[in-house]
Motif scaffolding. Structure first.
Motif, short mmCIF file in Angstrom:
data_model
loop_
_atom_site.label_atom_id
_atom_site.label_comp_id
_atom_site.label_asym_id
_atom_site.label_seq_id
_atom_site.Cartn_x
_atom_site.Cartn_y
_atom_site.Cartn_z
N ARG A 262 0.84 -1.22 0.00
CA ARG A 262 0.00 0.00 0.00
C ARG A 262 0.87 1.26 0.00
NH1 ARG A 262 -4.00 0.10 4.72
NH2 ARG A 262 -4.30 2.25 4.01
N LEU A 263 1.97 1.16 0.66
CA LEU A 263 2.87 2.30 0.74
C LEU A 263 3.34 2.72 -0.65
CD1 LEU A 263 4.54 4.28 2.48
CD2 LEU A 263 6.32 2.55 2.56
N VAL A 264 3.72 1.79 -1.42
CA VAL A 264 4.20 2.05 -2.78
C VAL A 264 3.10 2.76 -3.58
CG1 VAL A 264 4.98 0.98 -4.92
CG2 VAL A 264 5.79 0.15 -2.72
N LEU A 265 1.88 2.22 -3.50
CA LEU A 265 0.77 2.80 -4.26
C LEU A 265 0.49 4.25 -3.82
CD1 LEU A 265 -1.76 -0.17 -4.39
CD2 LEU A 265 -0.54 0.87 -6.32
N ALA A 266 0.48 4.44 -2.51
CA ALA A 266 0.16 5.78 -1.98
C ALA A 266 1.19 6.80 -2.41
CB ALA A 266 0.11 5.71 -0.45
N ARG A 267 2.45 6.40 -2.42
CA ARG A 267 3.49 7.35 -2.82
C ARG A 267 3.29 7.79 -4.26
NH1 ARG A 267 8.29 4.78 -1.07
NH2 ARG A 267 8.10 5.86 0.93
N ALA A 268 2.98 6.85 -5.09
CA ALA A 268 2.76 7.15 -6.52
C ALA A 268 1.58 8.13 -6.67
CB ALA A 268 2.49 5.85 -7.28
N ALA A 269 0.51 7.82 -5.94
CA ALA A 269 -0.69 8.69 -6.04
C ALA A 269 -0.36 10.11 -5.60
CB ALA A 269 -1.80 8.13 -5.15
N ARG A 270 0.38 10.23 -4.52
CA ARG A 270 0.69 11.57 -4.02
C ARG A 270 1.53 12.35 -5.04
NH1 ARG A 270 5.40 12.58 -0.06
NH2 ARG A 270 6.32 12.04 -2.06
N ASP A 271 2.56 11.69 -5.57
CA ASP A 271 3.43 12.35 -6.53
C ASP A 271 2.62 12.88 -7.72
OD1 ASP A 271 5.40 11.86 -4.82
OD2 ASP A 271 6.41 10.29 -6.02
N ASP A 272 1.70 12.07 -8.15
CA ASP A 272 0.87 12.45 -9.29
C ASP A 272 0.06 13.71 -8.96
OD1 ASP A 272 -0.53 12.24 -11.76
OD2 ASP A 272 -2.26 11.47 -10.60
N LEU A 273 -0.59 13.70 -7.81
CA LEU A 273 -1.43 14.85 -7.44
C LEU A 273 -0.59 16.11 -7.28
CD1 LEU A 273 -3.91 13.20 -4.96
CD2 LEU A 273 -4.50 14.48 -7.03
N GLN A 274 0.56 15.95 -6.68
CA GLN A 274 1.44 17.13 -6.48
C GLN A 274 1.79 17.79 -7.80
OE1 GLN A 274 4.76 15.97 -4.07
NE2 GLN A 274 3.85 16.85 -2.20
N SER A 275 2.16 16.99 -8.74
CA SER A 275 2.55 17.57 -10.04
C SER A 275 1.34 18.23 -10.71
CB SER A 275 3.18 16.50 -10.95
OG SER A 275 2.22 15.49 -11.20
N ARG A 276 0.14 17.65 -10.50
CA ARG A 276 -1.05 18.27 -11.10
C ARG A 276 -1.34 19.64 -10.44
NH1 ARG A 276 -5.56 13.95 -10.73
NH2 ARG A 276 -6.92 15.64 -11.41
N VAL A 277 -1.18 19.69 -9.11
CA VAL A 277 -1.41 20.96 -8.39
C VAL A 277 -0.44 22.03 -8.90
CG1 VAL A 277 -1.09 22.10 -6.16
CG2 VAL A 277 -2.43 20.00 -6.32
#
Lengths: 377, 877
Positions: free
Chosen positions: B637-652
């Motif tokens: 789950r940790l791996v997945l969450a990190r990927a999701a966060r990185d994606d959102l950050q770049s979108r912001v």
């Protein structure tokens, strides 16, 4: 065939400080009376219109009463009055004209065109250049060149100012008008105001001058012009009508021999109630001559409208006979002699003349009046 | 002129005809007392010449209380070559007749009077009595009583005649007309100028004021007009601007721009909202990630902790083993040390017993020695105690009351002289008896024997048996008294002796001595006893008992001491003690080490136990299958969450960059700017419109007042008033010039005119005041007397001096008139009475001098004063 009266420089509201109060008031009133006579003349001559080329009023803030009187005076002529503003009554934002409009005393037949006014009934087009500033350095008639009017209409220009290089003694640079404006703007007639004398500039251009004289400088004032134009391009026929009541004259007389007084008396005798005279008398006279002079001036002042005489420059030179008649004795006769000499001293001449006159008067009161009193006793 | 004769008839006091004739040219002196008629003559002269004959106002001419009188005066006189006779009658049949040259010419009535007036220089009043102002030359020269000092008025009344005379003499024309012209000029000037300040006044001032007022009005109106012109220009400009603004409507464009900016801003706001939503999402993802990361970190931490526990346990086990070894080692050490300590203790105990035994035997020896000493002391003490008791008994036995003893001694001392006086006065009875029988002779019952002597101080009965009795009475007069005193003293002595228990004083002294010795002995014995038994005998006895008991005790203790088996050590007791202590200390240390080792062991052992149980618990939890699963899941789950966060950050970031690129702050500023500009443009427009209306209103109001025409009127007024003012100014200046010239010429003429008068005046004046001069005014009147640098006004001089000057000036006038060919006559009625002698002398000189030229009539009541006048006085009355 168009016939109209050309007049200008009525200068209503003018006041004269050089006269007594009474004379001044009469002369001021005379200006409105003259307007009335112009209206009567226009009516009797059955002209098509009256053109007034500016300076209807002498100043902007004239009293309401004066404004009303002026417009009331127009009544005898029911035809169109075409008026423009001059430098004295310039059509400013607030002016005697706006005042008159507010008072509601401007008759309907008074037109105040700015630019082109076509009068189809008369087959005439009026090109008007009223002054809208007190002074302008532009030629306000310049626009006439470009104003188009119906071909079969006469083109009549109306303006107020000095024609460049054509007026004697004026180097006015304000309100200038080109000397060839009439031809350049294809005008059949250019009615001008500002110059108070009646003056023709060219075949189509005239100053009407003031109809009622208002100063002593004589350059043929007191006229209105009756203009008749047969057709477009025809040379206008201009007739001068003497309309002014008062004739202003300014004389400078030098008395060197007693008979000069007789000559002056003859000239004065010709004057009448229409005359306004300013006279300056100089020269050397004995007492008898001086008495005759005073008498004939007094006589004249009773006959003319107004007489202003200045005899302060006159040198009194009592002769032997005068001295005997005066009967001055003792030191008075010494002083008499001193004053006679002082009259020749440029620094004191003026006062010496006055003082001598007074001394003679006092001495006469003594020698002439005293025996008279005794005789009466 | 010369009077020849004066005749009076029915005139005042002269009822009868009276005449003065033979009058001289020059001086005539008439002397007479008061009431003699001097003044009547003077009055008659005045009446004859100066009064109309017709006048009815001269009743006083008639004699007192006479009705119908006809006062008549006849004067004969000559003027030049002509002779005159004047006859004048008053009141009744009044009449005047003047005969010239003896009747060659005859004038009557007023004609005659007018001819006289002309001749002498006076006038008549038009009607009534003659008045001073008409009296002309006679009024001046005929000095009435007490009027000499009064000069100015008479001189003024004669003024025209004097001036005529002066004109004639100086050749100067009459100035009267000139003066009128001068006055007229001065008056004319005064009408225009203030006399003092020279400022305009009257009409001139009115003209100046009117001009100033008109000029003020003109300048006010001009200012008003200028303001109106400015207002009109401003109105035109405002209207022009207003019209342009109305057409251009600059605010419209601004408002449009503002709207655009607002739209743009709205779009940006929407983008911003989207970006904000993304940001929130991104934040949540980051939070989830953080949470997971924390959990995983916790798993790892658990793992690490278990491993650490295991390592710790291992260490603890090692420590346990080590502690065990240490404990065993110390226990062995304690056993060895215990033995050594016991040996050392035994040795020490033996050494201590030996030492004690020696000590005890020493103590016993010392105690026995002490006991011996105590017992000796006890014996001595017993002896001493006994002796003390004996001494005390002696003291007690020989005790005498010290007061009584003293009384005894005193009594004895008093008795001795008394007794010696008794014996001296007593009758000495010596006897020598042969009989041995004692009863044979007795004295007062006391038998006498042998040889003896008795002194008899009292009546004594000597009885000799068988013989009889002898009454012996001693001769001394005082013996009975002495006997009584002695007997009294002896009784007291006897009583004291009885009380003391002694026979006599000597016995008492002996007893007192014995008692004192026994007391001192007892004291010495006590001191000795105190040495032997300081605390008393019982204490001594107790000490003895105590010592004995102690010896017994010590002996018992010595006997109780163990007996050493072996030979005593060569070491000293302290050495043995130190050795024992060392051994003991070593043992204690060893015991402590054992305890410590035990405790250390217990501790590490317990810790090891704890660790082991902890480790076991942890391991058991960790090894549970469910936990193992969860851990694995968390990793993925940790791996997945990190990927999701990185994606959102770049979108912001992308969204924010896009918004920033639009520069929303600038656009917002633009919007505000445009909005405000639009508002200002509108407000300016409206304000301008208001200004236009306001200006319009003001101009309307001003227009109705006709300022322009008023200004023209004011300018005309100024022009006219200026002309008028200039005329006055010119007139005033001309008058200045004229008055100046006239005054200068007038002064010069006056000076020329006055010259002859001044000459005559100075002629007389210098008689009185050398170097003085009289100042004359324009009307030829003297006004001041100049002496040196001073000038005194005439009226400020003394009365006498005024009178003298009055006479002198009249003399000068007379000279002047005479020079001009006028008739002169001088009359002095009682004049110069106020002059002192020296002045009068000078005045006489002047009068004498004048008398050379004029006829002078002098009336006086002081004839003696005028003696030296070179003229014979004529007496009146």
């Amino acid at each position: 065939m168009l016939r109209f009266i050309h007049t200008a420089d009525w200068q209503i509201g003018r006041h004269y400080g050089q006269f007594d109060v009474e004379d001044g008031a009469v002369l001021a009133d005379a200006r409105i009376d003259t307007v009335g006579r112009i209206a009567q003349l226009a009516a009797s001559r059955q002209v098509d219109a009256v053109l007034v080329a500016g300076d209807v009023f002498d100043t902007q803030a004239v009293s309401d009463r004066t404004i009303r009187r002026l417009f009331a005076a127009l009544a005898p002529f029911a035809g169109p009055w075409i008026m423009i503003a001059g430098n004295h009554d310039a059509a400013l934002a607030d002016s005697v004209w706006t005042r008159a409009a507010q008072l509601g005393c401007v008759p309907a037949n008074v037109h105040r065109p700015n630019g082109l006014l076509v009068l189809p009934d008369l087959r005439a087009a009026v090109l008007a250049a009223p002054l809208t500033q007190r002074h302008t350095y532009d030629d306000v008639t310049d626009a006439f060149d470009r104003l188009e009017s119906p071909d079969d209409h006469l083109r009549i220009g109306i303006a107020h100012g000095s024609v460049t290089g054509r007026l004697p003694d004026t180097i006015d640079s304000t309100n200038s008008i080109a000397a060839d404006r009439a031809s350049r703007a294809r005008l059949d007639y250019l009615a001008l105001g500002d110059w108070h004398g009646c003056l023709q500039i060219d075949a189509n251009t005239w100053y009407a001058g003031t109809p009622e004289q208002d100063r002593f400088r004589g350059n043929e004032p007191g006229f209105v012009l009756e203009v008749a134009i047969d057709a477009v391009g025809a040379v206008p026929a201009v007739t001068r009508h003497q309309i002014g009541r008062y004739v202003w004259s300014s004389w400078s007389v030098h008395i060197s021999v007693p008979s000069d007084v007789d000559e002056l008396a003859q000239r004065l005798a010709q004057l009448g109630p229409q005359d306004v005279l300013q006279i300056e008398v100089g020269g050397h006279v004995n007492l008898a001559t001086r008495d005759r002079l005073d008498a004939c001036l007094a006589d004249a002042s009773a006959r003319v409208r107004s007489l202003r005489s200045d005899v302060t420059a006159m040198v009194l030179e009592p002769d032997e006979h005068d001295l005997v008649t005066l009967g001055a004795q003792g030191y008075v006769s010494d002083v008499l002699q001193q004053l006679r000499v002082l009259q020749e001293d440029p620094a004191k001449a003026d006062l010496a003349r006055e003082a001598l006159g007074l001394l003679v008067r006092y001495q006469r009161e003594l020698t002439v009046d005293a025996p008279a009193k005794e005789a009466g006793k | 002129m010369k009077l020849d004769r004066i005749a009076l008839e029915e005139f005042r006091r002269f009822r009868a005809p009276f005449a003065l004739d033979g009058l001289q040219p020059g001086l005539n002196l008439f002397v007479g007392p008061n009431e003699a008629g001097k003044s009547t003559i003077a009055a008659a002269l005045r009446g004859a010449f100066l009064q109309r004959f017709k006048t009815s106002k001269v009743e006083d001419f008639a004699p007192w209380n006479s009705s119908g009188a006809r006062p008549t005066v006849t004067v004969q006189f000559r003027v030049g070559a002509r002779e005159y006779e004047l006859r004048k009658s008053f009141l009744t049949k009044a009449r005047c007749e003047l005969l010239i040259d003896g009747g060659a010419q005859r004038l009557e009535g007023e004609q005659a009077e007018d001819a006289l007036a002309e001749l002498l220089g006076f006038e008549f009043a038009s009607k009534g009595q003659s008045k001073a102002e008409h009296s002309g030359v006679p009024g001046l020269l005929w000095i009435q009583q007490g009027e000499g000092q009064n000069l100015l008025e008479p001189a003024a009344y004669a003024g025209s005649h004097l001036r005529d005379a002066l004109s004639q003499l100086s050749g100067e024309l009459v100035t009267g007309d000139s003066d009128r012209v001068f006055d007229r000029a001065v008056e004319a000037r005064a009408a225009l100028r203030d006399a003092r300040s020279n400022r305009p006044k009257g009409e001139y001032k009115a003209a100046e004021d009117a001009l100033a007022e008109a000029m003020a009005r003109q300048s006010t109106l001009l200012a008003e007009k200028t303001r109106l012109d400015t207002d009109v220009d401003q109105l035109a400009q405002l209207r022009d601007t207003h019209e342009k603004a109305r057409q251009a409507q600059p605010w419209t464009e601004l408002e449009k721009q503002a709207a655009q900016a607002r739209d743009k801003l709205a779009t940006i706001r929407r983008d911003q909202d989207a970006a904000d939503a993304l940001k929130r999402e991104s934040l949540q993802a980051a939070q989830t990630l953080t949470l997971l990361q924390e959990q995983v970190a916790r798993d790892q931490q658990d793992e690490d902790e278990v491993a650490a526990l295991a390592r710790e346990l291992e260490k603890a086990d090692q420590a346990v083993t080590q502690a065990q070894e240490t404990r065993q080692r110390t226990e062995t050490s304690v056993a060895g040390r215990t033995e050594a300590a016991n040996a050392a203790t035994a040795l020490l105990e033996a050494a201590q017993a030996e030492s004690e035994r020696r000590d005890l035997s020493d103590q016993i020896v010392r105690a026995e020695r002490e006991l011996g000493r105590l017992e000796t002391a006890h014996r001595e003490a017993q002896v001493l105690t006994q002796r003390i008791a004996e001494f005390d008994a002696q003291v007690q036995a020989n005790h005498l009351d010290s007061a009584q003893l003293t009384a005894l001694r005193t009594g004895s001392q008093q008795l001795a002289p008394l007794q010696s006086r008794q014996s001296a006065g007593a009758t000495r009875l010596s006897f020598h008896l042969d009989s041995a029988n004692t009863t044979d002779v007795s004295l007062d019952g006391v038998s006498l024997q042998g040889t003896g002597e008795r002194q008899l101080s009292a009546e004594t009965l000597l009885a000799i048996a068988g013989i009889g009795r002898f009454q012996i009475a001693p001769g001394g007069a005082d013996l009975p008294t002495l006997r009584l005193e002695i007997a009294s003293l002896q009784r007291e002595q006897t009583l004291l002796l009885e009380k003391l228990g002694v026979a006599d004083l000597a016995a008492a002294d002996a007893r007192a001595m014995s008692g004192e010795r026994a007391r001192r002995d007892a004291q010495a014995a006590r001191k000795e006893l105190a040495i032997h038994a300081p605390d008393g005998l019982d204490a001594l006895l107790a000490s003895i008992q105590e010592n004995r008991a102690r010896i017994t005790q010590l002996t018992a203790r010595a006997q109780a001491l163990p007996v050493l088996a072996e030979a005593p050590s060569s070491l000293s007791l302290p050495e043995i003690t130190a050795a024992q202590r060392e051994a003991q200390t070593a043992l204690i240390h060893a015991q402590k080490a054992v305890t410590q080792a035990q405790r250390a062991f217990d501790q590490v052992h317990a810790q090891a136990q704890l660790l082991r149980s902890q480790l076991d618990a942890r391991r058991s939890v960790r090894e549970q299958p469910s936990n193992l699963d969860a851990r694995a899941q968390r990793g993925s789950r940790l791996v997945l969450a990190r990927a999701a966060r990185d994606d959102l950050q770049s979108r912001v970031q992308a969204a924010e960059a896009a918004i920033a690129a639009h520069q929303p702050a600038l656009i917002e500023q633009d919007m505000k700017r445009f909005e405000q500009s639009a508002r200002i443009a509108r407000e300016t427009h409206e304000a301008r419109h208001a200004s236009i209306l306001q200006l319009q209103g003001r101009l309307d109001q001003a227009g109705s007042q006709g300022v322009g025409e008023n200004l023209a009127q004011a300018a005309a007024d100024v022009e006219r008033l200026q002309r008028r003012r200039d005329e006055f100014s010119r007139r005033a200046l001309a008058l200045d010039l004229l008055v100046d010239l006239l005054r200068t010429q007038r002064d010069a003429a006056t000076q020329r005119l006055q010259a002859p008068l001044a000459r005559r005046l100075n002629h007389y004046l210098h008689l009185l005041f050398p170097n003085a001069a009289l100042r004359l005014d324009d009307s030829l009147m003297p006004t001041g007397l100049q002496r040196g640098d001073n000038e005194d006004l005439l009226r400020s001089l003394s009365f006498g001096t005024q009178e003298q000057l009055g006479v002198l000036v009249r003399l000068a006038y007379a000279d002047l008139l005479q020079e001009a060919g006028r008739p002169t006559l001088l009359i002095l009625d009682d004049a110069l009475v106020h002059a002192d002698e020296s002045r009068r002398a000078l005045m006489k000189r002047a009068l004498f001098d004048a008398g050379e030229r004029h006829q002078i009539l002098i009336f006086t009541c002081h004839g003696e004063m005028w003696q030296d006048l070179a003229v014979a006085p004529r007496s009146l009355g």
